[in-house]
Write a protein that holds these residues in place. Structure first.
Motif, mmCIF file in Angstrom:
data_model
loop_
_atom_site.group_PDB
_atom_site.id
_atom_site.type_symbol
_atom_site.label_atom_id
_atom_site.label_comp_id
_atom_site.label_asym_id
_atom_site.label_seq_id
_atom_site.Cartn_x
_atom_site.Cartn_y
_atom_site.Cartn_z
ATOM 1 N N ASN A 257 0.853 -1.035 -0.041
ATOM 2 C CA ASN A 257 0.019 0.064 -0.036
ATOM 3 C C ASN A 257 0.932 1.219 0.076
ATOM 4 O O ASN A 257 1.867 1.213 0.654
ATOM 5 C CB ASN A 257 -0.956 0.267 1.106
ATOM 6 C CG ASN A 257 -0.243 0.041 2.483
ATOM 7 O OD1 ASN A 257 0.252 -1.096 3.071
ATOM 8 N ND2 ASN A 257 0.016 1.202 3.247
ATOM 9 N N GLY A 258 0.346 2.352 -0.745
ATOM 10 C CA GLY A 258 1.099 3.362 -0.686
ATOM 11 C C GLY A 258 1.117 4.081 0.656
ATOM 12 O O GLY A 258 0.231 3.939 1.691
ATOM 13 N N LEU A 259 1.938 5.132 0.890
ATOM 14 C CA LEU A 259 2.107 5.770 2.186
ATOM 15 C C LEU A 259 1.153 6.872 2.390
ATOM 16 O O LEU A 259 1.034 7.722 1.731
ATOM 17 C CB LEU A 259 3.623 6.265 2.552
ATOM 18 C CG LEU A 259 4.426 4.947 2.503
ATOM 19 C CD1 LEU A 259 6.011 5.349 2.800
ATOM 20 C CD2 LEU A 259 4.021 3.887 3.306
ATOM 21 N N LEU A 260 0.842 7.178 3.809
ATOM 22 C CA LEU A 260 0.067 8.504 4.109
ATOM 23 C C LEU A 260 1.085 9.578 4.104
ATOM 24 O O LEU A 260 2.127 9.340 4.715
ATOM 25 C CB LEU A 260 -0.511 8.150 5.326
ATOM 26 C CG LEU A 260 -1.694 9.186 5.421
ATOM 27 C CD1 LEU A 260 -2.798 9.079 4.607
ATOM 28 C CD2 LEU A 260 -2.259 8.629 7.119
ATOM 29 N N THR A 261 0.870 10.881 3.640
ATOM 30 C CA THR A 261 1.899 11.769 3.796
ATOM 31 C C THR A 261 1.326 12.992 4.432
ATOM 32 O O THR A 261 0.031 13.050 4.354
ATOM 33 C CB THR A 261 2.566 12.235 2.329
ATOM 34 O OG1 THR A 261 1.327 12.777 1.461
ATOM 35 C CG2 THR A 261 3.220 11.152 1.543
#
Length: 492
Positions: A257-261
């Motif tokens: 999963n992509g990261l939260l920024t």
RNA sequence: GGCGCCAUACCCAAGUGGUUAAGGGAGAGGUUUGCAAAACCUCCAUUCCCCGGUUCGAGUCCGGGUGGCGCCUCCA
């Protein structure tokens, strides 16, 4: 048995038709928490995505075995415990319990197994012994190192060429090669330790997952999941250890999963001092709003956290719940075909969309788990339901017309974990979590609404409107409908 | 420096080379209403960061820029 679906595979960097090793059965291993701190919104994204993904697989007819570990032995745990003068095991236990609480609050379905490092020590030691015996690992002064250059395809997952990797090796470590990493770390004074052929110590970071995955899912698993930040070195090292030890492919798919920024572009994290904890989020917002926030975005995209994120998702969820409520209140048992000709284009449209929904929904989710596209379909359907509901006769005779739409919306709970509660529960949860922030409560609102109803009954419009203004200031929408008054929490 | 990802409206966001570029939020006007709210209707990207190229046709493929991000032994 469901049709195969297409899923992005980090190993190949392509979307590919998914095929499990054993037809109809899927084994998934997901890296869980290192229990040295509270779970934050970034972790929650990963856990919610994989929770929804597993629900989806099951609802589609696959038999799934889902394993998510706890890393309860780790340098960060020891470090944190030492800072606080606390026993590391006690600290880990405390954060395991905290995670379990957060997982429940987020509505995560329990995995089939939640192994811990502390309860997997025999498997870990056995796997290290095997690697040493094979010449893939070597012991030096009570430490055991994995010899990276003995792994034939090291770098296959992260696309790193071995010779291009940098090193930050401690020259005194005893490593033969700066790239080698620890399988077993000898205990320093005061460290928690377990006996081993190399003396007392603890496992390195990566070996636990290799050992636990093999124990609970076998030597080759179907999907290994986790955050994109785990690709290297964690998952790369797992691949190397497992494939060397077992001589078999470790995982056929890697799903990241992509990261939260954060708005500044920085990653969310405790070390950045910008983490939103799950305990705070779930206290403030209904869990499904948090879930919808993550599922509105493609799981592989980076996602920027903004303060209004959850409020917007709550408004969206509210819309779906209300539409379902409107549809489910309709009555009537006429022939649908006859009703469609009588009730006109809007009836035909909600009928059409309701019937078309399932195929389109599955097509979206089968396309690399495109939850955002699938949810778009649900909103389209909600609008059609509401539009049809405007017809004078819809409430009395419309039930057969909206039956397909209700069946369609009923796919959301099993496939995504959304729309799991009825409207009463939903509104109560919303009121309980949101109203205290506005300095009021459901009881106080009830009292104001009752006053207003009394004023209206006396046709005292000025007083009724003053009370509406007061309620409005609290973010309460008051609805006079069908001769009685209801209210709900306004979220945007 | 190495490996990789991303760029679509005021904001979030989907988009498999081919009819009018999903959906949501915010905003404006309208229908409805004692007044409202909710809902519905209308408006809100002739255009997808920029420049080239391939193609009958490009948001989508290729090359080059620009900007942002991740990983390169703490990370979901």
């Amino acid at each position: 048995m469901a049709a195969p679906f297409r899923l992005y595979n980090t190993l190949t960097r392509r979307v590919e038709p998914f095929e499990p090793v054993k037809p109809g059965h899927v084994g998934i291993y997901c890296c869980g928490m290192t229990v040295y701190d509270d779970c934050h919104a970034g972790h929650a994204r990963a856990f919610i995505i994989f929770d929804a993904f597993v629900r989806r697989l099951r609802a589609r007819g696959w038999s799934v075995r889902f394993v998510r570990n706890y890393t309860d032995v780790d340098d960060k745990i020891i470090h944190r415990a030492n800072e606080r003068g606390e026993d590391p095991a006690a600290l880990a236990d405390r954060y395991v319990a905290a995670f379990a609480r957060d997982a429940a609050a987020l509505g995560l379905a329990p995995p089939d197994a939640e192994p811990r490092v502390t309860t997997s020590m025999d498997d870990i030691v056995a796997m290290i012994e095997r690697l040493v015996g094979q010449g893939h690992a070597y012991a030096v002064d009570g430490n055991v190192w994995f010899a990276v250059r003995t792994a034939p395809r090291y770098g296959q997952l992260s696309g790193q060429a071995v010779d291009a990797l940098g090193s930050s090796a401690d020259p005194d470590s005893g490593k033969r090669d700066p790239l080698d990493f620890a399988l077993w770390k000898s205990a320093r004074a005061g460290d928690p330790s377990w006996p081993s052929p190399w003396g007392p110590g603890r496992p390195g970071w990566h070996i636990e997952c290799s050992a636990m995955a093999a124990r609970h899912l076998g030597e080759t698993i179907d999907i290994h999941g986790g955050g994109l930040d785990l690709v290297f070195p964690h998952h790369e090292n797992e691949v190397a250890q497992s494939e060397c030890a077992h001589g078999a492919r470790f995982s056929n798919w890697f799903m990241h999963n992509g990261l939260l920024t954060m708005p500044g572009g920085r990653k969310m994290g405790k070390s950045e001092g910008n983490a939103f904890t799950v305990v705070d989020l779930t206290a403030a917002w209904p869990a499904e709003a948090i879930r919808l926030y993550y599922l509105q975005n493609h799981y592989r995209s980076p996602l920027a956290w903004t303060p209004d994120s959850i409020a917007e998702s709550l408004a969206m969820l509210d819309r779906l719940v209300e539409a379902r409520e409107v549809a489910s209140r309709m009555t009537g048992d006429g022939e649908a075909a006859r009703l469609l000709t009588d009730l006109g284009a809007d009836a035909a449209e909600v009928w059409r969309l309701g019937n078309a929904f399932e195929a389109a929904f599955h097509a979206a989710l089968d396309d690399d788990f495109n939850t955002a596209a699938a949810l778009g379909l649900a909103f389209e359907l909600a609008r059609a339901v509401n539009r049809f509901a405007n017809h004078k006769r819809a409430a009395a005779v419309g039930a057969p017309v909206v039956a397909p739409a209700l069946r369609a919306l009923a796919l959301l709970p099993p496939h995504l974990g959304l729309l799991q509660t009825d409207v009463g529960t939903w509104q109560a949860e919303l009121a309980a979590k949101v109203l205290p922030r506005r300095g009021t409560s459901a009881n106080a609102v009830d009292a104001l609404v009752a006053d207003r109803t009394a004023a209206r009954n006396g046709r005292d419009w000025a007083r009724a409107d003053a009370l509406r203004t007061e309620l409005d200031a609290l973010g309460i929408a008051v609805m006079d409908r069908d001769g009685h008054t209801t209210w709900r929490v306004r979220v945007t």
